[in-house]
Write a protein that holds these residues in place. Structure first.
Motif, PDB file in Angstrom:
ATOM      1  N   GLU A   1     -96.366  -3.106  38.912  1.00 11.26           N
ATOM      2  CA  GLU A   1     -95.521  -2.815  40.071  1.00 11.26           C
ATOM      3  C   GLU A   1     -94.970  -1.394  40.030  1.00 11.26           C
ATOM      4  OE1 GLU A   1     -92.566  -5.829  40.171  1.00 11.26           O
ATOM      5  OE2 GLU A   1     -94.014  -7.473  40.212  1.00 11.26           O
ATOM      6  N   ASN A   2     -95.268  -0.684  38.919  1.00  9.43           N
ATOM      7  CA  ASN A   2     -94.846   0.713  38.774  1.00  9.43           C
ATOM      8  C   ASN A   2     -93.338   0.865  38.988  1.00  9.43           C
ATOM      9  OD1 ASN A   2     -95.524   3.395  38.155  1.00  9.43           O
ATOM     10  ND2 ASN A   2     -95.508   3.963  40.318  1.00  9.43           N
ATOM     11  N   ARG A   3     -92.574   0.097  38.194  1.00  8.79           N
ATOM     12  CA  ARG A   3     -91.119   0.142  38.349  1.00  8.79           C
ATOM     13  C   ARG A   3     -90.415  -0.063  37.012  1.00  8.79           C
ATOM     14  NH1 ARG A   3     -88.629  -4.855  38.301  1.00  8.79           N
ATOM     15  NH2 ARG A   3     -90.018  -6.664  38.368  1.00  8.79           N
ATOM     16  N   PHE A   4     -89.197   0.415  36.948  1.00  5.29           N
ATOM     17  CA  PHE A   4     -88.323   0.255  35.787  1.00  5.29           C
ATOM     18  C   PHE A   4     -87.825  -1.187  35.712  1.00  5.29           C
ATOM     19  CE2 PHE A   4     -83.823  -0.027  34.603  1.00  5.29           C
ATOM     20  CZ  PHE A   4     -83.854   0.421  33.288  1.00  5.29           C
ATOM     21  N   ILE A   5     -87.800  -1.770  34.476  1.00  2.00           N
ATOM     22  CA  ILE A   5     -87.355  -3.165  34.351  1.00  2.00           C
ATOM     23  C   ILE A   5     -86.253  -3.349  33.318  1.00  2.00           C
ATOM     24  CG2 ILE A   5     -89.491  -4.210  35.169  1.00  2.00           C
ATOM     25  CD1 ILE A   5     -90.354  -4.589  32.293  1.00  2.00           C
ATOM     26  N   GLY A   6     -85.906  -2.315  32.567  1.00  3.79           N
ATOM     27  CA  GLY A   6     -84.826  -2.490  31.604  1.00  3.79           C
ATOM     28  C   GLY A   6     -84.840  -1.452  30.503  1.00  3.79           C
ATOM     29  N   LEU A   7     -83.851  -1.597  29.582  1.00  2.00           N
ATOM     30  CA  LEU A   7     -83.706  -0.669  28.461  1.00  2.00           C
ATOM     31  C   LEU A   7     -83.517  -1.446  27.177  1.00  2.00           C
ATOM     32  CD1 LEU A   7     -81.003   1.685  30.027  1.00  2.00           C
ATOM     33  CD2 LEU A   7     -83.427   2.277  29.753  1.00  2.00           C
ATOM     34  N   GLU A   8     -84.125  -0.952  26.095  1.00  3.30           N
ATOM     35  CA  GLU A   8     -83.787  -1.472  24.769  1.00  3.30           C
ATOM     36  C   GLU A   8     -82.789  -0.510  24.138  1.00  3.30           C
ATOM     37  OE1 GLU A   8     -85.565  -2.955  20.468  1.00  3.30           O
ATOM     38  OE2 GLU A   8     -86.941  -2.136  21.959  1.00  3.30           O
ATOM     39  N   VAL A   9     -81.711  -1.065  23.606  1.00  5.23           N
ATOM     40  CA  VAL A   9     -80.653  -0.266  22.997  1.00  5.23           C
ATOM     41  C   VAL A   9     -80.923  -0.140  21.499  1.00  5.23           C
ATOM     42  CG1 VAL A   9     -78.183  -0.100  22.575  1.00  5.23           C
ATOM     43  CG2 VAL A   9     -79.014  -1.066  24.728  1.00  5.23           C
ATOM     44  N   LEU A  10     -80.920   1.089  20.985  1.00  3.18           N
ATOM     45  CA  LEU A  10     -81.195   1.360  19.573  1.00  3.18           C
ATOM     46  C   LEU A  10     -80.072   2.203  18.995  1.00  3.18           C
ATOM     47  CD1 LEU A  10     -84.934   2.328  20.103  1.00  3.18           C
ATOM     48  CD2 LEU A  10     -84.101   0.152  19.220  1.00  3.18           C
ATOM     49  N   VAL A  11     -79.729   1.947  17.722  1.00  9.19           N
ATOM     50  CA  VAL A  11     -78.629   2.666  17.089  1.00  9.19           C
ATOM     51  C   VAL A  11     -79.181   3.754  16.161  1.00  9.19           C
ATOM     52  CG1 VAL A  11     -78.455   1.045  15.144  1.00  9.19           C
ATOM     53  CG2 VAL A  11     -76.442   2.404  15.837  1.00  9.19           C
TER      54      VAL A  11
END
Length: 660
Positions: A433-443
């Motif tokens: 769908e060529n779209r953003f779906i989320g973020l993974e948070v990293l420390v």
């Protein structure tokens, strides 16, 4: 009338205006009458006169009139009763006919529904005799209808399921309860298939059990996918050595055996020194060949270990045979070191490599797998910081690596308060769908004394102490606060994935901490995804189910990180509220050239789809990898191909660029 021989004469006559019944009877001359009436000259037997009686009829007419009225009334009542009965029973008959027609139509509809159902359906009496089977059942098992009616379900019994299985099934349905289970059936042609069967009792209007109905679903494809993953995911595709998942299983088994026999054994971690230089200078093909050759050597060296596995990259783990002394383990370590030191001749290249080796002893350095793994890993790290090319037994009190560990622990305790920790975010992307779906948070940790500390160095130490609880809470709160800030800039709240360590997941206050944080920040629960490893689920499944269900009901979703590399890969998928499987980077790395990795990825996607679970691939770095993943049905990716992990300011620019 009397003179002509009539025995009686009667008539109704009117006298003085009233009706009388006049009755006359003849008198005949008899022998005794002759004494007095002889003078009449009548002979014996001659008619000599008659008696005449007049009976007034008035009172009898009144009685007759009353009786007639009663009779008419009675007949009228009987007529009305008859007519009402005809009407009532007629209506009943009409209603019955209508109900029968409706019942027949409903029965016909239900029969058609059963006949046309895609699920195989079988109905038996209480003794198990088959009275009905639909077309799907016949096609699934290869029978004709006349071959199953009147017979028992034993015709599809495979005899591959334990007797206790059928005993439990009959005990359940005999009590009027529904039974569900997965087992093997046999088709008419003898082939075996897995099925999921639901058997429910059927009762009549009085609640008496009359029949059983069975719904049979062919799950052979799903079971094949599970078996395929189990087979492929237990072995490393490159070296054909057992992989990390199989290693954990074997380690648990070795601990049990050592405990029963009162023996010791060694867990040996091997990390090749400067292997990255081989890959960078000679290429990954040479590096892969080196790893394959080393795996063959380790499997065939003189002091054969009990179990050799490749954990990933250039890391190997070795479980030694059960023994009585530390020297038995040391002999194996010597053999490993000498095996690695032998020159490697690969594609006209003479290669000389060394390794840093860490050793943990059971039960001295831990009586369970997690403790042994940490001890061996720390010992291996100690061997590296002590100059590499050596092996080191775990001795936390005396080793220099213990001091390094202590420095990291003490520094980490101050890191949160000193603002040394910061977050980075790696976007997830849907390629279809060529779209953003989320973020993974990293420390990340930038220590003023130790320099930049990658998570691989400080997370393990945090897990050994109570630091992981505070660290995990800080990561969650900081990530949510940042997302609420950025939402004011970009106009929406991004969905984030936050990793939970097994220790943090088991903490009793985890759920209340998460709920409180969401309430305090007004962060939507459905925008939070928690990433947990397979190992976190299997240690205490009942606890895990309870915790996850509580948060899931609150709106939080869950994903399984590094799927296929941990303790288990199948059973918890139908027990836990999992929304996403993350395909491990190790499977994606070689997906272009290695058909085994492609097969594993395909099997994971197929399995996830059967459970209606999404998949996302980690470590997608090239266009070719992304294309293959899309072809296999995995359209969600994260990796360098789309974006590296980026800090907050870069994330703002990322979202601004999305709008263009």
């Amino acid at each position: 009338e009397l003179s002509h021989g009539a025995k009686e004469y009667s008539e109704v006559t009117v006298m003085e205006g009233k009706k009388y019944l006049r009755v006359m009877q003849p008198l005949y001359m008899e022998q005794g009458c002759m004494k007095c009436h002889a003078w009449t000259r009548l002979k014996v037997g001659d008619l000599r006169g008659a008696t005449d009686v007049a009976i007034p009829l008035e009172k009898y007419e009144i009685i007759a009139h009353d009786n007639t009225k009663k009779l008419i009334l009675i007949h009228l009542v009987l007529w009305l009763i008859g007519m009402l009965s005809i009407y009532f029973f007629g209506r009943k008959l009409i209603d019955s006919e209508r109900n029968n027609k409706a019942s027949l139509e409903e029965l016909s509809m239900r029969t058609q529904a059963l006949d046309q159902s895609g699920s195989a359906i079988m109905i038996t009496d209480t003794q198990g005799t088959i009275e009905y089977a639909n077309e799907a059942f016949l096609q699934l098992n290869g029978f004709k209808l006349d071959e199953v009616l009147g017979r028992k379900p034993v015709i599809i019994k495979s005899h591959l399921n334990p007797p206790s299985f059928y005993k439990e099934m009959w005990a359940t349905i005999s009590e009027g309860k529904t039974w569900k289970g997965e087992f093997k059936n046999r088709k008419k042609n003898g082939s075996i298939y897995w099925c999921h069967e639901t058997i429910s009792p059927i009762t009549d209007s009085n609640g008496v059990l009359t029949h059983y109905i069975a719904f049979i679903e062919d799950i052979e494809e799903r079971k094949a996918a599970e078996a395929h993953i189990k087979q492929l995911a237990q072995f490393d595709a490159l070296t054909n050595l057992p992989n990390r998942r199989y290693f954990h299983q074997k380690l648990e088994e070795q601990i049990i055996q050592a405990q029963k026999k009162g023996k010791l054994f060694g867990l040996i971690y091997v990390d090749l020194d400067r292997f990255k230089m081989v890959n960078d200078s000679l290429g990954h093909t040479i590096g892969d060949s080196l790893l394959i050759t080393l795996a063959e050597r380790l499997m065939h060296m003189n002091h054969t270990p009990a179990f050799v596995t490749r954990l990933g990259g250039d890391e190997f783990a070795i479980i030694t045979e059960l023994g009585d002394t530390k020297e038995d383990v040391e002999l194996c370590a010597d053999a490993i070191q000498q095996t690695i030191k032998q020159p490697f001749f690969i594609e006209n290249n003479d290669l000389f490599i060394t390794a840093s080796i860490g050793i943990a002893l059971y039960p001295k350095n831990g009586d369970h797998s997690e403790a042994l793994i940490k001890s061996a890993d720390l010992a291996m790290y100690g061997a590296k910081i002590n100059g590499k090319n050596r092996y080191l037994f775990f001795e936390p009190i005396h080793g220099d690596f213990a001091s390094e560990t202590l420095l990291i622990e003490n520094g980490l305790r101050k890191a949160i308060d000193n603002n040394e920790l910061f977050l980075v975010y790696q976007p997830k992307w849907n390629t279809k769908e060529n779209r953003f779906i989320g973020l993974e948070v990293l420390v990340r940790w930038q220590s003023p004394t130790l320099g930049f500390m990658p998570p691989s160095r400080f997370i393990k130490i945090a897990e050994e102490t109570d630091l992981i609880i505070n660290l995990g809470e800080w990561i969650l709160k900081e990530a949510i606060i940042k997302m609420m800030e950025i939402s004011k800039i970009i106009g929406f709240i991004p969905k984030i994935s936050v990793n939970l360590s097994p220790i943090q997941f088991r903490h009793e206050n985890l759920n209340s901490m998460i709920k409180d944080t969401l309430l305090q920040t007004n962060f939507p629960a459905n925008k939070l995804e928690l990433e947990i490893t397979e190992g976190a689920l299997v240690q205490d499944p009942a606890m895990a189910i309870e915790k996850m269900n509580e948060l899931y009901a609150y709106g939080v979703t869950f994903s399984i990180d590094d799927f296929g590399t941990g303790y288990s890969s199948m059973s918890y998928l139908k027990k836990f509220p999992v929304s996403t499987l993350k395909i491990d980077k190790s499977f994606v790395d070689e997906i272009i050239d290695d058909p085994h990795d492609r097969a594993i990825v395909q099997a994971i996607i197929t399995l996830a789809a059967s459970f209606k679970i999404d998949t996302i691939a980690e470590g997608a770095e090239t266009r070719e990898q992304v294309d293959i993943l899309s072809t296999l049905g995995c359209h969600a990716i994260q990796g360098y191909w789309h974006s590296r992990p980026i800090d907050y300011s870069a994330l703002v620019e990322y979202f601004k660029n999305l709008e263009k």
